[in-house]
Scaffold this motif. Structure first.
Motif, PDB file in Angstrom:
ATOM      1  N   LEU A 140     -60.486   1.652 -12.203  1.00  0.00           N
ATOM      2  CA  LEU A 140     -59.866   2.188 -10.985  1.00  0.00           C
ATOM      3  C   LEU A 140     -59.075   3.461 -11.243  1.00  0.00           C
ATOM      4  CD1 LEU A 140     -58.678  -0.916  -8.955  1.00  0.00           C
ATOM      5  CD2 LEU A 140     -60.579   0.631  -8.486  1.00  0.00           C
ATOM      6  N   TRP A 141     -58.481   3.593 -12.423  1.00  0.00           N
ATOM      7  CA  TRP A 141     -57.709   4.801 -12.715  1.00  0.00           C
ATOM      8  C   TRP A 141     -58.621   6.028 -12.717  1.00  0.00           C
ATOM      9  CZ3 TRP A 141     -58.346   8.037 -16.921  1.00  0.00           C
ATOM     10  CH2 TRP A 141     -59.142   7.563 -17.978  1.00  0.00           C
ATOM     11  N   ARG A 142     -59.878   5.864 -13.170  1.00  0.00           N
ATOM     12  CA  ARG A 142     -60.811   6.990 -13.144  1.00  0.00           C
ATOM     13  C   ARG A 142     -61.234   7.307 -11.710  1.00  0.00           C
ATOM     14  NH1 ARG A 142     -63.419   4.851 -18.306  1.00  0.00           N
ATOM     15  NH2 ARG A 142     -62.762   6.342 -19.888  1.00  0.00           N
ATOM     16  N   LYS A 143     -61.451   6.270 -10.919  1.00  0.00           N
ATOM     17  CA  LYS A 143     -61.814   6.472  -9.511  1.00  0.00           C
ATOM     18  C   LYS A 143     -60.717   7.264  -8.814  1.00  0.00           C
ATOM     19  CE  LYS A 143     -63.442   3.866  -5.493  1.00  0.00           C
ATOM     20  NZ  LYS A 143     -64.075   2.598  -5.118  1.00  0.00           N
ATOM     21  N   GLU A 144     -59.480   6.861  -9.027  1.00  0.00           N
ATOM     22  CA  GLU A 144     -58.334   7.562  -8.426  1.00  0.00           C
ATOM     23  C   GLU A 144     -58.278   9.010  -8.913  1.00  0.00           C
ATOM     24  OE1 GLU A 144     -53.597   6.821  -7.629  1.00  0.00           O
ATOM     25  OE2 GLU A 144     -54.510   5.855  -9.369  1.00  0.00           O
TER      26      GLU A 144
END
Length: 154
Positions: A140-144
């Motif tokens: 999720l940190w990469r998506k954000e």
């Protein structure tokens, strides 16, 4: 199938493994290893150049050839993801409606999860109906990060 070639690209958010043939790109995944390609196959050079331009904020649309393999339903979802404009987000419900099957929200999530060509087929642009960030194979940190990156250069 043609010979499959592999290269690694060092992005600001981790190493990306790219696989392709002379006919196009077949996969693009984040990997946890820090690998550097010293000899990049010619058929992958354009993809690496376009990724570099994307991460510098100058490329908003990819033009490399893709080899998209999967069920008819998943391919329908993935082709619809390619229509999501740079810097914008759609919900899983938006995608289900766009492919003419409003009851397929979960199946759209499954197709997103099984997308083999991340970033180029922008599954990171699909979010929950409430606006929440949900699931991303790269974390999720990469998506954000990707969404914030695109918003900054929109």
């Amino acid at each position: 199938m043609n010979n499959v070639y592999k290269a690694y690209y060092s992005s600001p958010i981790g190493t990306i493994e790219i696989k392709g043939t002379l006919g196009g790109i077949i996969s693009l995944y984040f990997v946890e290893e820090n690998i550097v390609s010293s000899n990049i196959p010619d058929c992958l050079k354009e993809c690496i150049q376009q990724l570099d331009e994307y991460f510098r904020g100058v490329r908003k649309e990819f033009t490399v050839k893709l080899i998209i393999e999967g069920t008819e339903f998943r391919k329908k979802v993935w082709y619809k993801l390619l229509d999501i404009p740079y810097g914008e987000t759609y919900s899983y419900m938006d995608i289900a409606n766009a492919i003419g099957n409003e009851k397929a929200v979960r199946a759209v999530g499954g197709a997103n999860h099984n997308n083999k060509i991340s970033i180029i087929i922008p599954c990171h642009r699909v979010i929950g109906a409430s606006g929440s960030l949900t699931g991303y194979g790269g974390g999720l940190w990469r998506k954000e990060w990707l969404l914030n990156h695109e918003h900054k250069f929109k």
